[in-house]
Design an enzyme around this catalytic site. Structure first.
Site, PDB file in Angstrom:
ATOM      1  N   ASN A 282      -5.139   9.208   4.048  1.00  0.00           N
ATOM      2  CA  ASN A 282      -5.188  10.604   3.561  1.00  0.00           C
ATOM      3  C   ASN A 282      -6.457  10.986   2.822  1.00  0.00           C
ATOM      4  O   ASN A 282      -6.757  12.153   2.676  1.00  0.00           O
ATOM      5  CB  ASN A 282      -3.963  10.879   2.693  1.00  0.00           C
ATOM      6  CG  ASN A 282      -3.933   9.993   1.461  1.00  0.00           C
ATOM      7  OD1 ASN A 282      -4.463   8.903   1.467  1.00  0.00           O
ATOM      8  ND2 ASN A 282      -3.311  10.502   0.399  1.00  0.00           N
TER       9      ASN A 282
ATOM     10  N   LYS B 249     -10.693  -2.983   5.690  1.00  0.00           N
ATOM     11  CA  LYS B 249      -9.837  -2.605   6.805  1.00  0.00           C
ATOM     12  C   LYS B 249      -9.292  -1.205   6.535  1.00  0.00           C
ATOM     13  O   LYS B 249      -8.387  -1.018   5.728  1.00  0.00           O
ATOM     14  CB  LYS B 249      -8.674  -3.606   6.922  1.00  0.00           C
ATOM     15  CG  LYS B 249      -8.112  -3.792   8.322  1.00  0.00           C
ATOM     16  CD  LYS B 249      -7.315  -2.688   8.899  1.00  0.00           C
ATOM     17  CE  LYS B 249      -6.077  -2.213   8.217  1.00  0.00           C
ATOM     18  NZ  LYS B 249      -5.571  -0.989   8.966  1.00  0.00           N
TER      19      LYS B 249
ATOM     20  N   GLY C 118      -1.785   2.576  -0.481  1.00  0.00           N
ATOM     21  CA  GLY C 118      -0.932   2.920   0.645  1.00  0.00           C
ATOM     22  C   GLY C 118       0.514   2.944   0.195  1.00  0.00           C
ATOM     23  O   GLY C 118       0.818   3.109  -1.006  1.00  0.00           O
ATOM     24  N   SER C 119       1.407   2.776   1.126  1.00  0.00           N
ATOM     25  CA  SER C 119       2.831   2.901   0.794  1.00  0.00           C
ATOM     26  C   SER C 119       3.310   1.740  -0.072  1.00  0.00           C
ATOM     27  O   SER C 119       2.749   0.644  -0.050  1.00  0.00           O
ATOM     28  CB  SER C 119       3.648   2.947   2.094  1.00  0.00           C
ATOM     29  OG  SER C 119       3.365   1.780   2.851  1.00  0.00           O
TER      30      SER C 119
ATOM     31  N   GLY D 100       2.361  -2.209   0.008  1.00  0.00           N
ATOM     32  CA  GLY D 100       1.628  -2.654  -1.180  1.00  0.00           C
ATOM     33  C   GLY D 100       2.302  -3.818  -1.873  1.00  0.00           C
ATOM     34  O   GLY D 100       1.649  -4.784  -2.281  1.00  0.00           O
TER      35      GLY D 100
ATOM     36  N   GLU E 149      -2.346   0.635  -5.319  1.00  0.00           N
ATOM     37  CA  GLU E 149      -1.950   1.987  -5.694  1.00  0.00           C
ATOM     38  C   GLU E 149      -1.049   2.499  -4.578  1.00  0.00           C
ATOM     39  O   GLU E 149      -1.443   2.477  -3.412  1.00  0.00           O
ATOM     40  CB  GLU E 149      -3.171   2.874  -5.872  1.00  0.00           C
ATOM     41  CG  GLU E 149      -3.869   2.651  -7.199  1.00  0.00           C
ATOM     42  CD  GLU E 149      -2.920   2.801  -8.385  1.00  0.00           C
ATOM     43  OE1 GLU E 149      -3.103   2.093  -9.376  1.00  0.00           O
ATOM     44  OE2 GLU E 149      -1.971   3.617  -8.305  1.00  0.00           O
TER      45      GLU E 149
ATOM     46  N   CYS F 126      -0.917  11.205  -2.595  1.00  0.00           N
ATOM     47  CA  CYS F 126      -0.012  10.423  -3.437  1.00  0.00           C
ATOM     48  C   CYS F 126       0.270  11.174  -4.721  1.00  0.00           C
ATOM     49  O   CYS F 126       1.282  10.985  -5.372  1.00  0.00           O
ATOM     50  CB  CYS F 126      -0.646   9.097  -3.769  1.00  0.00           C
ATOM     51  SG  CYS F 126      -2.292   9.351  -4.440  1.00  0.00           S
TER      52      CYS F 126
ATOM     53  N   GLU G  81       9.891   9.564  -1.064  1.00  0.00           N
ATOM     54  CA  GLU G  81       8.596  10.203  -0.818  1.00  0.00           C
ATOM     55  C   GLU G  81       8.559  10.670   0.641  1.00  0.00           C
ATOM     56  O   GLU G  81       8.693   9.851   1.552  1.00  0.00           O
ATOM     57  CB  GLU G  81       7.468   9.214  -1.085  1.00  0.00           C
ATOM     58  CG  GLU G  81       6.095   9.799  -0.770  1.00  0.00           C
ATOM     59  CD  GLU G  81       4.971   8.807  -0.949  1.00  0.00           C
ATOM     60  OE1 GLU G  81       5.039   7.707  -0.356  1.00  0.00           O
ATOM     61  OE2 GLU G  81       4.036   9.115  -1.702  1.00  0.00           O
TER      62      GLU G  81
HETATM   63  N1  LIG Z   1      -1.319   5.750  -5.183  1.00  0.00           N
HETATM   64  C1  LIG Z   1      -2.354   6.172  -4.506  1.00  0.00           C
HETATM   65  O1  LIG Z   1      -3.489   6.273  -5.010  1.00  0.00           O
HETATM   66  C2  LIG Z   1      -2.181   6.548  -3.088  1.00  0.00           C
HETATM   67  C3  LIG Z   1      -1.045   6.215  -2.381  1.00  0.00           C
HETATM   68  N2  LIG Z   1      -0.943   6.565  -1.052  1.00  0.00           N
HETATM   69  C4  LIG Z   1       0.288   6.231  -0.354  1.00  0.00           C
HETATM   70  O2  LIG Z   1       0.003   5.779   0.981  1.00  0.00           O
HETATM   71  C5  LIG Z   1       1.018   6.238   1.870  1.00  0.00           C
HETATM   72  C6  LIG Z   1       0.370   7.040   2.966  1.00  0.00           C
HETATM   73  O3  LIG Z   1      -0.774   6.361   3.446  1.00  0.00           O
HETATM   74  P1  LIG Z   1      -0.646   5.426   4.730  1.00  0.00           P
HETATM   75  O4  LIG Z   1      -1.990   5.101   5.250  1.00  0.00           O
HETATM   76  O5  LIG Z   1       0.355   5.996   5.683  1.00  0.00           O
HETATM   77  O6  LIG Z   1      -0.022   4.110   4.071  1.00  0.00           O
HETATM   78  P2  LIG Z   1       0.361   2.745   4.803  1.00  0.00           P
HETATM   79  O7  LIG Z   1       0.945   1.913   3.756  1.00  0.00           O
HETATM   80  O8  LIG Z   1       1.104   3.003   6.055  1.00  0.00           O
HETATM   81  O9  LIG Z   1      -1.068   2.122   5.254  1.00  0.00           O
HETATM   82  C7  LIG Z   1      -2.048   1.857   4.275  1.00  0.00           C
HETATM   83  C8  LIG Z   1      -2.985   0.796   4.844  1.00  0.00           C
HETATM   84  O10 LIG Z   1      -2.269  -0.425   4.990  1.00  0.00           O
HETATM   85  C9  LIG Z   1      -2.420  -0.901   6.329  1.00  0.00           C
HETATM   86  N3  LIG Z   1      -1.240  -1.664   6.712  1.00  0.00           N
HETATM   87  C10 LIG Z   1      -0.172  -1.258   7.420  1.00  0.00           C
HETATM   88  N4  LIG Z   1       0.700  -2.280   7.564  1.00  0.00           N
HETATM   89  C11 LIG Z   1       0.155  -3.347   6.930  1.00  0.00           C
HETATM   90  C12 LIG Z   1       0.555  -4.703   6.722  1.00  0.00           C
HETATM   91  N5  LIG Z   1       1.710  -5.146   7.197  1.00  0.00           N
HETATM   92  N6  LIG Z   1      -0.268  -5.517   6.020  1.00  0.00           N
HETATM   93  C13 LIG Z   1      -1.451  -5.067   5.536  1.00  0.00           C
HETATM   94  N7  LIG Z   1      -1.881  -3.789   5.703  1.00  0.00           N
HETATM   95  C14 LIG Z   1      -1.084  -2.958   6.382  1.00  0.00           C
HETATM   96  C15 LIG Z   1      -2.598   0.350   7.132  1.00  0.00           C
HETATM   97  O11 LIG Z   1      -3.169   0.019   8.384  1.00  0.00           O
HETATM   98  P3  LIG Z   1      -2.781   0.964   9.652  1.00  0.00           P
HETATM   99  O12 LIG Z   1      -3.310   2.319   9.348  1.00  0.00           O
HETATM  100  O13 LIG Z   1      -3.495   0.310  10.800  1.00  0.00           O
HETATM  101  O14 LIG Z   1      -1.289   0.943   9.779  1.00  0.00           O
HETATM  102  C16 LIG Z   1      -3.527   1.133   6.226  1.00  0.00           C
HETATM  103  O15 LIG Z   1      -4.855   0.669   6.363  1.00  0.00           O
HETATM  104  C17 LIG Z   1       1.960   7.080   1.034  1.00  0.00           C
HETATM  105  O16 LIG Z   1       3.035   6.290   0.605  1.00  0.00           O
HETATM  106  C18 LIG Z   1       1.123   7.471  -0.179  1.00  0.00           C
HETATM  107  O17 LIG Z   1       1.894   7.714  -1.311  1.00  0.00           O
HETATM  108  C19 LIG Z   1      -1.911   7.239  -0.370  1.00  0.00           C
HETATM  109  C20 LIG Z   1      -3.067   7.582  -1.067  1.00  0.00           C
HETATM  110  C21 LIG Z   1      -3.279   7.266  -2.462  1.00  0.00           C
HETATM  111  C1  LIG Z   2      -3.898  10.053  -3.201  1.00  0.00           C
HETATM  112  C2  LIG Z   2      -5.252  10.022  -3.826  1.00  0.00           C
HETATM  113  C3  LIG Z   2      -5.361  11.094  -4.801  1.00  0.00           C
HETATM  114  C4  LIG Z   2      -6.704  11.260  -5.326  1.00  0.00           C
HETATM  115  C5  LIG Z   2      -6.673  12.062  -6.518  1.00  0.00           C
HETATM  116  C6  LIG Z   2      -6.267  13.459  -6.124  1.00  0.00           C
HETATM  117  O1  LIG Z   2      -7.128  14.158  -5.600  1.00  0.00           O
HETATM  118  O2  LIG Z   2      -5.116  13.803  -6.329  1.00  0.00           O
END
Ligand SMILES: NC(=O)C1=CN([C@@H]2O[C@H](COP(=O)(O)OP(=O)(O)OC[C@H]3O[C@@H](n4cnc5c(N)ncnc54)[C@H](OP(=O)(O)O)[C@@H]3O)[C@@H](O)[C@H]2O)C=CC1
Ligand SMILES: CCCCCC(=O)O
Length: 495
Positions: free
Chosen positions: A156, A179, A231-232, A236, A253, A287, A393
């Protein structure tokens, strides 16, 4: 109006060389026009991942020994390159991730701002000096890099989040294997390209584009010294467990379910504007987005009318076009998941308080659009708390509303979540503000502004299920990307 361009060829950056992948083919598409390919090419194989880690490991000692100012100068040059190319990169980001061109170009500039912040790290303190209880001795605390750091990033913020991980990692002397998310590889090519053009030595940054399993292989790699993930929550936590099993520090995060609290003394027009932006900018795919609204019952009807009036003017469409406020979700699976969440919430007693308009998904080339949606959850406290739209979420353009009798109950409802990333409170009463600061269990609190938004010079990160390990950004990043050595320094005979 279409803004199409020839599909970019996917490449991987290993040991200072761009090479074609040897894995299966990956195609990223424009989520507003899925028939349009944005980037295309073979993914990296685990053999290429191994070579990337080996290159990072081989480059680690020399990079750690490079003066911080020299490392920073490369980051500053890369910032200038992103600023130079901001318009083109902004359009590419809008076409691949789906946020509006204005937001996309703003994100490119945000990445430049982050590179600039860490590019100047050499001008800041690099440690501490303490007095010693022993004559002729001083005690120094110096910082050293972890070594080879793995970076796994979400879709995102395809350039800002990678920048706010990679810049401090490099500034503090680590080498990196990155990655990115498979849905947005193009901006990864662009950020790595800017750092390469800025003069990063071979092996210091390595980019491997591939499936999530490559991210798992990275954290399991025996030569990895740390992993930073965004990520999710599910993924994570799995990566954190894998890192802990190997004794490798992990920073993660993760998800959010952020509340905006509107109290009866709030500036309701300001609050309506900020809740709209927090919930629906970037199609709710932040997020830090506002996905829960808690409004004092005394002003709820008026406030929701103000919010609906603003939503009537909210345009959903192709994010590359002018006048569009909200683009599509990242892919069909995400749109289907959010739609299923809304259906579940309605089946559990939620009511549709508002649903806007969006381009149809019916035609074959239809984008992954969803309309902005506001759900009012059941007034019964148990039913409201149990509703899917309150707990889960959705990561899309959906806002769930509950009413509170007073500020105290509103803050209790805000804390009614396993997540704790960000929150917003709207009030003009300083006592209420201090109550919010003390009672809301979150990593980020906005007072009279939307729940999204973060500046690069201050800590960013969540509490509860939203975060694991040290916070990111600003001075907080050094806690993860470096460790300390305490030096008891004596000059010879204490005399
Ligand atoms: N707290 C924060 O700062 C933020 C949190 N998020 C969270 O991220 C989610 C959305 O982003 P999204 O990209 O869909 O998140 P995902 O968790 O689906 O993916 C995040 C990353 O992890 C990789 N990944 C997927 N499966 C695995 C695995 N089994 N082992 C290691 N890495 C893996 C993905 O690769 P691939 O794309 O190839 O699947 C991608 O590069 C939401 O839950 C959002 O809340 C997002 C932004 C900021
Ligand atoms: C999910 C990442 C958020 C970056 C900080 C913001 O713009 O809200």
């Amino acid at each position: 109006m279409t803004h199409s361009a020839p599909a970019a060829a996917l490449r991987h950056y290993i040991n200072g060389t761009w090479e074609e992948g040897t894995g299966s083919v990956l195609t990223s598409v424009n989520p507003a026009r899925p028939g349009e390919t944005v980037a295309h090419g073979p993914q990296a194989s685990t053999e290429q991942l191994d070579r990337a880690v080996a290159a990072a490991s081989a480059a680690a000692r020399a990079w750690a020994g490079t003066p911080m100012h020299e490392r920073g100068a490369i980051l500053l040059r890369a910032a200038g390159i992103l600023e130079r190319d901001q318009e083109r990169l902004g359009l590419e980001l809008a076409r691949e991730e789906g946020k509006t061109r204005a937001e996309a170009q703003g994100e490119v500039l945000r990445a430049a701002q982050i590179l600039r912040y860490y590019g100047n790290e050499g001008d800041r303190s690099a440690g501490e000096v303490f007095s010693s209880p022993r004559r002729g001795e001083r005690i120094l605390v110096v910082r050293k890099p972890l070594g080879v750091v793995g970076v796994v990033t979400p879709f995102n913020f395809p350039i800002a989040i990678p920048a706010w991980k990679i810049a401090p990692a490099l500034a503090y002397g680590n080498t990196v294997v990155w990655k990115p998310a498979s849905t947005v590889p193009l901006l990864a090519l662009r950020l790595a390209g800017a750092l390469a053009e800025a003069g990063l030595p071979a092996g210091v940054l390595n980019l491997v584009i591939g499936p999530g399993s490559l991210g798992s292989a990275l954290v399991e790699h025996p030569r990895l010294d740390g992993l930073t993930f965004t990520g999710s929550t599910g993924i994570g936590r799995r990566l954190a467990a894998a890192g802990a099993a190997r004794g490798v520090p992990v920073q993660a995060e993760m998800g959010g379910k952020n509340a905006a609290v509107v109290l009866r003394d709030a500036d309701l027009d300001l609050a309506a504007e900020q809740v709209l932006l927090g919930a629906f900018r970037s199609t709710g795919q932040k997020c830090t987005a506002t996905s829960r609204l808690i409004v004092d019952g005394a002003v709820a009807d008026y406030f929701l009318d103000r919010l609906r009036a603003r939503l009537d003017a909210w345009v959903t469409g192709d994010p590359a076009d002018d006048g569009v406020h909200m683009g599509p979700l990242i892919n069909g699976a995400a749109a289907d998941s959010v739609s299923a969440g809304v259906e579940a919430a309605l089946a559990e007693g939620a009511e549709l308080a508002y649903q806007g308009k969006a381009p149809g998904r019916a035609d074959p080339d239809g984008g992954f659009f969803l309309p902005p949606t506001v759900l009012e959850l059941p007034g019964d406290p148990a039913a409201g708390a149990a509703n899917t739209a309150w707990r889960e979420e959705f990561f899309g353009p959906v806002l769930s509303v509950r009413r509170a009798a007073d500020a105290g109950q509103a803050f209790e409802l805000a804390n009614q979540s396993e997540f704790g990333l960000s929150a917003a409170v709207f009030t003009q009463d300083v006592t209420r503000v201090l109550d919010a600061v003390d009672s809301l269990d979150v990593g980020i609190l906005h007072v009279n502004s939307e729940s999204a938004g973060a500046d690069p010079h201050v800590p960013f990160g969540g509490a509860r299920k939203s975060g694991y390990g040290p916070k990111e950004q600003g001075g907080a990043a050094k806690e993860f990307f470096s460790h300390t050595t305490t030096v008891y320094l004596r000059g010879g005979n204490p005399g």
